[in-house]
Enzyme design. Structure first.
Site: not given
Ligand code: UGA
Length: 435
Positions: A275
């Site tokens: 995403c």
């Molecule tokens: C993301 C959004 O958080 C959701 O709100 C959204 O609905 C979704 O995309 C979508 O568009 O469907 P997601 O891709 O499941 O959700 O994952 P996240 O939890 O957002 O993490 C994304 C990436 O960022 C991961 O690789 C995670 O490790 C990284 N991340 C996250 C960081 O490096 N630092 C952080 O502080 C948070």
């Protein structure tokens, strides 16, 4: 409630969903849990059979439990569009993958609209079409509405249109659906928006009612902002690393400012998944198309592309020439609690290691099977200890909680060189990517 909408005294709606993928299936089970009657349409017959048997075709926390309650009761899956005309509204939940030029590929939305329009031809009552797929602003007005009207042969007064984006994190999708920070509903006219609002009446969350295009933009702008927070934390983290400062102390200090907030400031190897990278890239493509120069968004992307390679640079600094060295990779999925490896930062790291002649030994609690399809030529191990045995160094790429318990296992390595790209380890001699 409007005439023609089949609601019983409990406010139960009959809802059809197009697309039994990640978003469609989670939406389906959650709407069934909210008391609605749900018909899921997916062209993949096998997937429908699995769903009807209560067997989740994907891994998502809590999905199996909800499916076992609702499958073949208030939730049915069909490989045919015939059920649509018996429903009050249809949620479009098909995929919008990244196209070759970075923009959003809308071909699945387009064919869903054709089939949806065809199946509404003989329906006499009002029907609402709700776009839940993530689509660039303007898509509902320019593609969905004209296509559904053309194929159904109906007037705009006979079909309502709304946009209701999802904000579901993988691994937390069911929780997020049931406990949203907000519910965004864009609509062309009030009737369709009211109907979507009534779907969620059992959920206690602020409702944001907007125009169709604003709702579409809210989704992109949310994901781009989350991506920006992460790249910001990573850039500050890279500076902190040079100064010997722990970026996690810094982010704690700034995150307590209520104007900033503590979430999504975890520095590391960058964001992956299906995403954030895709939506950021689609927003950049859209801005460029409009003649804008999205300087900030492009920087967010470029920090994210460079960040994983810093892991390999740190590693080279510690162990020198990587040719013939055995490097253990702990973590393949793009984050913990999922088997999804799409856009995982570990892919970039492993490719770079291979390029530099290293031998990669990988372990992930769930992601190995999916990763084997992308990187078949590295070795995969059933436990962290097996991957670590005789390794010259170890890179931690995913924040799996079980990695936090590792310590003695690192003694199996030829030398204890441990670099973490996610802040998860508790052993003393680890080095962080930016801490
Ligand atoms: C993301 C959004 O958080 C959701 O709100 C959204 O609905 C979704 O995309 C979508 O568009 O469907 P997601 O891709 O499941 O959700 O994952 P996240 O939890 O957002 O993490 C994304 C990436 O960022 C991961 O690789 C995670 O490790 C990284 N991340 C996250 C960081 O490096 N630092 C952080 O502080 C948070």
């Amino acid at each position: 409630m409007d005439d023609g909408i089949k609601q019983n005294y409990e406010g139960k709606l009959r809802i059809s969903i197009l697309g039994g993928g990640y978003v469609g299936l989670v939406t389906a089970v959650c709407l069934a849990e909210l008391g609605h009657r749900v018909d899921l349409v997916d062209i993949d017959k096998e997937r429908c059979e699995l769903i009807n048997a209560g067997e989740p075709p994907i891994y998502e926390s809590g999905l199996r439990e909800l499916l076992s309650i609702h499958a073949c009761r208030s939730l049915h899956a069909y490989a045919s569009y015939d059920v649509i005309k018996g429903s009050d509204m249809t949620f479009i939940c098909v995929g919008t993958p990244q196209g070759a030029d970075g923009s959003s590929d809308l071909s699945m939305v387009s064919s869903a609209c054709t089939s949806l329009g065809d199946s509404l031809k003989d329906k006499e009552e009002y029907h609402a079409v709700v776009v839940k797929s993530t689509v660039p602003p303007g898509t509902t007005e320019q593609l969905v509405i004209p296509s559904v009207l053309e194929h159904s042969g109906k007037e705009i007064s006979e079909i309502g249109f709304a946009v209701n984006p999802e904000f579901l994190r993988e691994g937390m999708a069911i929780y997020d659906f049931m406990n949203p920070d907000r519910i965004v509903i864009g609509s062309l006219e009030e009737r369709a928006g009211d109907l979507v609002e009534s779907v969620y009446r059992k959920i206690n969350a602020p409702i944001v009612r907007t125009a169709l295009t604003s709702a579409e933009m809210i989704k992109y702008a949310s994901n781009a902002f989350l991506a920006t927070k992460i790249s910001y934390a990573n850039e500050i983290g890279n500076i902190c690393k040079r100064l010997g400062i722990d970026v996690y102390d810094v982010m704690k200090g700034i995150g307590l400012d209520h104007r900033i907030g503590p979430a999504f400031l975890n520095a590391g190897a960058g964001f992956g998944g299906s995403c954030l990278p895709k939506d950021l890239s689609a927003l950049i493509a859209l801005a460029e198309d409009l003649g804008e120069d999205p300087v900030l968004l492009r920087s967010v992307m470029s920090i994210n592309e460079r960040q994983p390679l810093r892991m390999v640079d740190l590693l080279s600094r510690r162990v020198g020439d990587l040719r013939g060295k055995k490097i253990a990779i702990l973590g393949l999925s793009f984050k913990d609690n999922t088997d999804d490896v799409r856009e995982s930062r570990s892919i970039d790291v492993i490719n770079e290691l291979i390029l530099r002649g290293a031998l990669v030994a990988a372990y992930d609690p769930r992601g190995s099977t999916s990763m084997k399809r992308i990187l078949p030529d590295i070795s995969y191990h059933p436990t962290a200890a097996e991957a670590l045995r005789n390794a010259d160094a170890c890179l931690v790429m995913t924040e799996w909680p079980e990695f936090g318990l590792l310590d003695d296992e690192f003694n199996l390595m030829r030398s204890r060189v441990i670099i973490e790209g996610r802040r998860v380890l508790s052993c003393k001699d680890r080095e962080g990517i930016c801490w």
